[in-house]
Motif scaffolding. Structure first.
Motif, PDB file in Angstrom:
ATOM      1  N   PHE A   1     -58.847 -74.834 -37.758  1.00 27.60           N
ATOM      2  CA  PHE A   1     -59.513 -75.980 -37.169  1.00 27.60           C
ATOM      3  C   PHE A   1     -58.712 -77.263 -37.362  1.00 27.60           C
ATOM      4  N   GLY A   2     -57.427 -77.150 -37.525  1.00 30.20           N
ATOM      5  CA  GLY A   2     -56.588 -78.297 -37.799  1.00 30.20           C
ATOM      6  C   GLY A   2     -56.328 -79.201 -36.618  1.00 30.20           C
ATOM      7  N   PHE A   3     -56.833 -78.898 -35.439  1.00 28.01           N
ATOM      8  CA  PHE A   3     -56.542 -79.708 -34.259  1.00 28.01           C
ATOM      9  C   PHE A   3     -57.349 -80.988 -34.203  1.00 28.01           C
ATOM     10  N   LYS A   4     -58.454 -81.085 -34.899  1.00 25.10           N
ATOM     11  CA  LYS A   4     -59.354 -82.229 -34.773  1.00 25.10           C
ATOM     12  C   LYS A   4     -59.047 -83.279 -35.824  1.00 25.10           C
ATOM     13  N   GLY A   5     -58.568 -84.436 -35.364  1.00 27.92           N
ATOM     14  CA  GLY A   5     -58.237 -85.528 -36.258  1.00 27.92           C
ATOM     15  C   GLY A   5     -59.317 -86.588 -36.280  1.00 27.92           C
ATOM     16  N   ALA A   6     -58.921 -87.798 -36.597  1.00 24.82           N
ATOM     17  CA  ALA A   6     -59.836 -88.924 -36.726  1.00 24.82           C
ATOM     18  C   ALA A   6     -60.481 -89.275 -35.384  1.00 24.82           C
ATOM     19  N   PRO A   7     -61.683 -89.852 -35.434  1.00 23.55           N
ATOM     20  CA  PRO A   7     -62.323 -90.318 -34.195  1.00 23.55           C
ATOM     21  C   PRO A   7     -61.471 -91.390 -33.510  1.00 23.55           C
ATOM     22  N   VAL A   8     -61.620 -91.478 -32.201  1.00 27.99           N
ATOM     23  CA  VAL A   8     -60.864 -92.438 -31.389  1.00 27.99           C
ATOM     24  C   VAL A   8     -61.632 -93.756 -31.316  1.00 27.99           C
ATOM     25  N   THR A   9     -60.942 -94.856 -31.440  1.00 29.07           N
ATOM     26  CA  THR A   9     -61.559 -96.174 -31.281  1.00 29.07           C
ATOM     27  C   THR A   9     -61.570 -96.547 -29.799  1.00 29.07           C
ATOM     28  N   ARG A  10     -62.369 -97.544 -29.478  1.00 31.53           N
ATOM     29  CA  ARG A  10     -62.418 -98.031 -28.095  1.00 31.53           C
ATOM     30  C   ARG A  10     -61.034 -98.516 -27.647  1.00 31.53           C
ATOM     31  N   ALA A  11     -60.358 -99.263 -28.494  1.00 28.83           N
ATOM     32  CA  ALA A  11     -59.026 -99.789 -28.148  1.00 28.83           C
ATOM     33  C   ALA A  11     -58.041 -98.651 -27.889  1.00 28.83           C
ATOM     34  N   GLN A  12     -58.082 -97.614 -28.705  1.00 26.65           N
ATOM     35  CA  GLN A  12     -57.186 -96.472 -28.512  1.00 26.65           C
ATOM     36  C   GLN A  12     -57.507 -95.745 -27.211  1.00 26.65           C
ATOM     37  N   PHE A  13     -58.798 -95.535 -26.952  1.00 32.87           N
ATOM     38  CA  PHE A  13     -59.199 -94.827 -25.730  1.00 32.87           C
ATOM     39  C   PHE A  13     -58.764 -95.611 -24.493  1.00 32.87           C
ATOM     40  N   LEU A  14     -58.996 -96.919 -24.510  1.00 30.80           N
ATOM     41  CA  LEU A  14     -58.591 -97.760 -23.380  1.00 30.80           C
ATOM     42  C   LEU A  14     -57.074 -97.777 -23.212  1.00 30.80           C
ATOM     43  N   SER A  15     -56.336 -97.741 -24.321  1.00 32.72           N
ATOM     44  CA  SER A  15     -54.874 -97.746 -24.221  1.00 32.72           C
ATOM     45  C   SER A  15     -54.355 -96.466 -23.567  1.00 32.72           C
ATOM     46  N   VAL A  16     -55.039 -95.362 -23.796  1.00 36.62           N
ATOM     47  CA  VAL A  16     -54.640 -94.108 -23.142  1.00 36.62           C
ATOM     48  C   VAL A  16     -55.025 -94.144 -21.674  1.00 36.62           C
ATOM     49  N   LEU A  17     -56.246 -94.608 -21.363  1.00 32.88           N
ATOM     50  CA  LEU A  17     -56.665 -94.695 -19.951  1.00 32.88           C
ATOM     51  C   LEU A  17     -55.779 -95.650 -19.150  1.00 32.88           C
ATOM     52  N   ALA A  18     -55.197 -96.634 -19.810  1.00 29.36           N
ATOM     53  CA  ALA A  18     -54.342 -97.602 -19.112  1.00 29.36           C
ATOM     54  C   ALA A  18     -53.062 -96.966 -18.580  1.00 29.36           C
ATOM     55  N   ASP A  19     -52.649 -95.846 -19.183  1.00 28.63           N
ATOM     56  CA  ASP A  19     -51.412 -95.189 -18.738  1.00 28.63           C
ATOM     57  C   ASP A  19     -51.459 -93.710 -19.115  1.00 28.63           C
ATOM     58  N   VAL A  20     -52.236 -92.934 -18.342  1.00 22.77           N
ATOM     59  CA  VAL A  20     -52.423 -91.514 -18.600  1.00 22.77           C
ATOM     60  C   VAL A  20     -51.176 -90.743 -18.175  1.00 22.77           C
ATOM     61  N   LYS A  21     -50.664 -89.953 -19.096  1.00 23.10           N
ATOM     62  CA  LYS A  21     -49.510 -89.098 -18.800  1.00 23.10           C
ATOM     63  C   LYS A  21     -49.968 -87.745 -18.266  1.00 23.10           C
ATOM     64  N   HIS A  22     -50.967 -87.136 -18.945  1.00 22.14           N
ATOM     65  CA  HIS A  22     -51.480 -85.826 -18.539  1.00 22.14           C
ATOM     66  C   HIS A  22     -52.966 -85.719 -18.846  1.00 22.14           C
ATOM     67  N   ILE A  23     -53.667 -84.998 -17.989  1.00 20.44           N
ATOM     68  CA  ILE A  23     -55.051 -84.600 -18.251  1.00 20.44           C
ATOM     69  C   ILE A  23     -55.085 -83.082 -18.196  1.00 20.44           C
ATOM     70  N   LEU A  24     -55.633 -82.492 -19.246  1.00 25.87           N
ATOM     71  CA  LEU A  24     -55.721 -81.034 -19.326  1.00 25.87           C
ATOM     72  C   LEU A  24     -57.180 -80.626 -19.509  1.00 25.87           C
ATOM     73  N   LEU A  25     -57.589 -79.600 -18.779  1.00 21.86           N
ATOM     74  CA  LEU A  25     -58.932 -79.045 -18.873  1.00 21.86           C
ATOM     75  C   LEU A  25     -58.814 -77.615 -19.388  1.00 21.86           C
ATOM     76  N   ARG A  26     -59.623 -77.275 -20.316  1.00 24.77           N
ATOM     77  CA  ARG A  26     -59.544 -75.959 -20.955  1.00 24.77           C
ATOM     78  C   ARG A  26     -59.681 -74.825 -19.942  1.00 24.77           C
ATOM     79  N   ALA A  27     -58.804 -73.837 -20.055  1.00 26.96           N
ATOM     80  CA  ALA A  27     -58.828 -72.672 -19.169  1.00 26.96           C
ATOM     81  C   ALA A  27     -58.995 -71.370 -19.943  1.00 26.96           C
ATOM     82  N   LYS A  28     -58.711 -71.369 -21.243  1.00 23.95           N
ATOM     83  CA  LYS A  28     -58.798 -70.143 -22.057  1.00 23.95           C
ATOM     84  C   LYS A  28     -59.999 -70.235 -22.981  1.00 23.95           C
ATOM     85  N   PHE A  29     -60.924 -69.269 -22.845  1.00 23.82           N
ATOM     86  CA  PHE A  29     -62.178 -69.308 -23.587  1.00 23.82           C
ATOM     87  C   PHE A  29     -62.450 -68.064 -24.421  1.00 23.82           C
ATOM     88  N   HIS A  30     -61.606 -67.034 -24.300  1.00 19.71           N
ATOM     89  CA  HIS A  30     -61.864 -65.772 -24.993  1.00 19.71           C
ATOM     90  C   HIS A  30     -60.524 -65.106 -25.321  1.00 19.71           C
TER      91      HIS A  30
END
Length: 168
Positions: A132-161
């Motif tokens: 479960f090492g993939f989950k880090g600290a919660p995202v702040t509003r400033a961090q979230f907005l900084s990513v939305l300001a210049d999105v490089k990639h959006i990925l949607l989960r495809a593997k579930f089993h």
């Protein structure tokens, strides 16, 4: 849907999915990305760049998958349902659920609540239910907005089993 690819979580390896002419859906066989434990739908360039106007809206997507038939010992996998990688180097994830059904519709709010930093060694492409090492600290509003300001990639989960044969 023609601009979508399938990728590992760090977008190091990508493949072109098949387009089903009768449904307009894209599909990918598990064998098409050998050695990649968890793979994701990778949105095309039309979904990237400045997405600040999307803040507060909802991202909804529907996915289906087929698990191999027969007596298998496979299990549902766990990992982020949505990943947004910013050109600023931030890697954000949302969700960490197991799904028993094989046809789901997911809605994710494009606000900082529930989002977290992805923490993993990029040399390790595997995100499994055993680690479960993939989950880090919660995202702040400033961090979230900084990513939305210049999105490089959006990925949607495809593997579930672990015994998944195909995703759409």
């Amino acid at each position: 849907m023609r601009s979508w690819l399938v990728s590992d979580i760090w977008v190091k390896r990508t493949v072109l999915p098949s387009l089903e002419p009768e449904t307009g859906l894209v599909s990918i066989g598990n064998f098409e990305l050998p050695g990649v434990e968890n793979y994701f739908w990778l949105a095309g360039d039309a979904y990237c760049g400045d997405r600040l106007a999307s803040y507060g809206s909802a991202l909804t997507f529907r996915v289906t998958w087929v698990v191999m038939r027969g007596d298998t010992s496979g299990t549902p996998t766990q990992g982020p349902d949505v990943v947004i990688l910013g050109n600023n180097g931030l890697k954000l994830g949302f969700g960490e659920n197991w799904y028993q059904q094989n046809n789901i519709s997911l809605t994710v709010q494009l606000e900082e609540q529930g989002w977290y930093h992805l923490v993993s060694d990029e040399a390790d492409d595997v995100i499994t239910s055993n680690r479960f090492g993939f989950k880090g600290a919660p995202v702040t509003r400033a961090q979230f907005l900084s990513v939305l300001a210049d999105v490089k990639h959006i990925l949607l989960r495809a593997k579930f089993h672990t015994d998944q044969a195909e995703a759409r």
